[in-house]
Design an enzyme around this catalytic site. Sequence first.
Site, mmCIF file in Angstrom:
data_model
loop_
_atom_site.group_PDB
_atom_site.id
_atom_site.type_symbol
_atom_site.label_atom_id
_atom_site.label_comp_id
_atom_site.label_asym_id
_atom_site.label_seq_id
_atom_site.Cartn_x
_atom_site.Cartn_y
_atom_site.Cartn_z
ATOM 1 N N PRO A 2 -20.956 63.582 -15.305
ATOM 2 C CA PRO A 2 -20.163 64.038 -15.806
ATOM 3 C C PRO A 2 -18.985 62.443 -16.531
ATOM 4 O O PRO A 2 -18.549 61.580 -15.643
ATOM 5 C CB PRO A 2 -19.468 64.658 -14.729
ATOM 6 C CG PRO A 2 -21.082 64.864 -13.812
ATOM 7 C CD PRO A 2 -21.727 63.661 -13.827
ATOM 8 N N GLU A 3 -18.469 63.366 -17.674
ATOM 9 C CA GLU A 3 -17.494 62.099 -17.830
ATOM 10 C C GLU A 3 -16.993 63.171 -18.566
ATOM 11 O O GLU A 3 -16.642 64.369 -18.433
ATOM 12 C CB GLU A 3 -18.048 61.433 -18.902
ATOM 13 C CG GLU A 3 -19.334 60.322 -18.308
ATOM 14 C CD GLU A 3 -20.252 59.129 -19.409
ATOM 15 O OE1 GLU A 3 -18.937 58.811 -20.343
ATOM 16 O OE2 GLU A 3 -20.623 58.839 -19.788
ATOM 17 N N LYS A 59 -11.650 61.675 -14.858
ATOM 18 C CA LYS A 59 -13.161 62.718 -14.450
ATOM 19 C C LYS A 59 -12.575 63.406 -13.402
ATOM 20 O O LYS A 59 -13.238 63.987 -12.737
ATOM 21 C CB LYS A 59 -13.876 61.679 -14.276
ATOM 22 C CG LYS A 59 -14.817 60.652 -15.530
ATOM 23 C CD LYS A 59 -15.806 59.394 -14.964
ATOM 24 C CE LYS A 59 -15.996 58.771 -15.786
ATOM 25 N NZ LYS A 59 -17.334 57.230 -15.581
ATOM 26 N N ARG A 249 -24.019 49.382 -15.579
ATOM 27 C CA ARG A 249 -24.999 50.055 -16.295
ATOM 28 C C ARG A 249 -25.766 49.611 -17.144
ATOM 29 O O ARG A 249 -25.608 48.800 -17.898
ATOM 30 C CB ARG A 249 -23.934 51.172 -16.192
ATOM 31 C CG ARG A 249 -23.091 51.745 -15.413
ATOM 32 C CD ARG A 249 -23.443 52.637 -14.373
ATOM 33 N NE ARG A 249 -24.808 53.086 -14.676
ATOM 34 C CZ ARG A 249 -23.546 54.571 -14.877
ATOM 35 N NH1 ARG A 249 -22.674 55.207 -15.126
ATOM 36 N NH2 ARG A 249 -24.744 55.897 -15.346
#
Length: 262
Positions: A2-3, A59, A249
């Site tokens: 989730p962003e 977030k 990432r």
Amino acid sequence: MPELPDVEGFRHTLASCARGRRVERVEVADPGVLHGVTPQRLNRDLKGRRFAEPRRHGKWLIAPTDGPTVLLHFGMTGRLVCGAATDPPGRFERVALALDDGHRLGYEDQRKLRGIWLAATEADTDRILGEQGPDALTLSRADFDKRLEGRRGGIKSTLTDQSVVAGLGNLLSDEILWRARIHPRRPTSALTTDERRRLHTAMREVLRTSVRAEEIPARPSWLTGHRDDPDPHCPRCGHPLRRTRIAGRTSVWCPHCQPEAS
């Protein structure tokens, strides 16, 4: 993962399900997602309280009641689900709030990387949120430039640093950089005025579309729509995409559209 757009969707879920509703009880299936509060205290402090209008910062989802404030962070796999009290709990439901109208608000999270906090005061809320930059959706061009001033390291690392800009994660930053035609390793301090302009424009366009969809859409015309293909190619120029780890990432970019040297 989730962003900002996903959390905006969870805000809508919470508002439509719980705003103005009274909590009848809190059920904690897994206290591992609770931070600084026990299951007993969470139930005691929220029971009988009514939810006010929730808000989002980056977030984080901030859910005030007429008593304490609930803060939720969804980590990599979290989500918020509204259903009937008679619905069976989801496989990864960790906490559920039974509401006075017969609805059940469930916090689900497979990996349990973040979770739920409870704040008694605004000072507690600020302490829990920590050093958050301005929300990416509200950032003007002038403020965006100020946030980038004096930053060291690559631009992807800067964009995903929540103390610089709140709300951008791996997928959003890759999509924004691809649209702006900027390599993710380009030094932030080396960005030209035109590059910063393109970056801010791309950020606003991507966020506005994603917030409407309440997710980062995997459209054929978007980088996000191809990053997980077995043999991914750029939807703009057709060249093969590249993957590597940047800022911790897996990053995806087009070496033709986003050359490392400019």
